[in-house]
Design a protein around this motif. Sequence first.
Motif, short mmCIF file in Angstrom:
data_model
loop_
_atom_site.label_atom_id
_atom_site.label_comp_id
_atom_site.label_asym_id
_atom_site.label_seq_id
_atom_site.Cartn_x
_atom_site.Cartn_y
_atom_site.Cartn_z
N MET A 1 14.83 -28.47 4.52
CA MET A 1 15.60 -28.41 3.51
C MET A 1 14.94 -29.85 2.50
N ASP A 2 13.99 -29.95 1.27
CA ASP A 2 13.37 -30.99 0.05
C ASP A 2 14.93 -31.66 -0.15
N THR A 3 14.80 -32.70 -0.78
CA THR A 3 16.05 -33.76 -1.11
C THR A 3 16.23 -33.05 -2.34
N THR A 4 15.48 -32.67 -3.23
CA THR A 4 16.34 -31.60 -4.54
C THR A 4 17.89 -30.44 -3.61
N THR A 5 17.08 -29.71 -3.02
CA THR A 5 18.16 -28.99 -2.27
C THR A 5 18.91 -29.09 -1.72
N LEU A 6 18.76 -30.12 -0.45
CA LEU A 6 19.96 -31.19 0.24
C LEU A 6 20.96 -31.69 -0.65
N THR A 7 20.73 -31.82 -2.22
CA THR A 7 21.08 -32.93 -3.07
C THR A 7 22.47 -32.02 -3.72
N ALA A 8 21.71 -30.38 -3.93
CA ALA A 8 21.91 -29.61 -4.62
C ALA A 8 23.40 -29.11 -3.46
N LEU A 9 23.21 -28.87 -2.46
CA LEU A 9 24.20 -28.47 -1.09
C LEU A 9 25.33 -29.11 -0.86
N ALA A 10 24.79 -30.65 -0.92
CA ALA A 10 25.29 -31.55 -0.77
C ALA A 10 27.13 -31.86 -1.32
N PRO A 134 14.67 -18.26 4.66
CA PRO A 134 14.24 -17.69 5.38
C PRO A 134 12.76 -18.46 6.57
N GLY A 135 12.59 -18.08 7.62
CA GLY A 135 11.35 -18.91 8.24
C GLY A 135 11.19 -19.23 9.22
N GLU A 136 10.60 -20.89 9.82
CA GLU A 136 11.08 -20.94 10.89
C GLU A 136 11.98 -22.07 10.90
N THR A 137 12.24 -22.81 10.11
CA THR A 137 13.76 -23.13 10.34
C THR A 137 15.48 -22.56 10.14
N TYR A 138 14.82 -21.48 9.98
CA TYR A 138 16.15 -21.02 9.28
C TYR A 138 17.58 -21.51 10.35
#
Length: 197
Positions: A1-10, A134-138
Amino acid sequence: MDTTTLTALALYAFVMTITPGPNNLMLTTSGLIFGMTRTWPHILGIPFGVAVQLAAVGAGLGAVFALEPRIQTGLKLVGTLYLLWLAFKLWRAAEVSDASLAKPVSFFQAAAFQFVNPKAWLIAVTVIAAFIKPGETYVAQLLLTSVMFTVIGIPCLAMWAAFGAGLRQVLHDPSKLLLINRTMAALAALTAGLFWL
């Protein structure tokens, strides 16, 4: 996950955990009736249940719900009946000392409750749809999401239990305790009604 996605998830995890819902209402009640120490298994069971729920939805359970909406209706019904039972018990509790014969929610009961909690299902389905790609890091993304909900969730959940425990320390007048118990009972019943909106 990129930083933007992590921040939004948090941020999403914080908002969904800190806002009122069945778990927080039950934790406040448990803190009031049993105190903070006896409420910790309940606090810790919630993120465990959420993690299992996220894994189940991530493994495809969300698709099953989409195909068979009657399962969701059944879960809502069970959750509603549980909250109404809790409301009934609270309404009848005259004072905190009445809880001496009762037992707080256990770790596994708290975890299991997530499977009949519509707010928890909403969170799980939204997280999988909006934040997990979806993908390898799912699987790694699912694990990271579960850890994030646990790390953010425990302090938020503990705050609600501490609020209830704080009320326990302040309220020694039986009439005030009765008023608080009945208010919590009414809120539990209203929360059960919100499942159906």
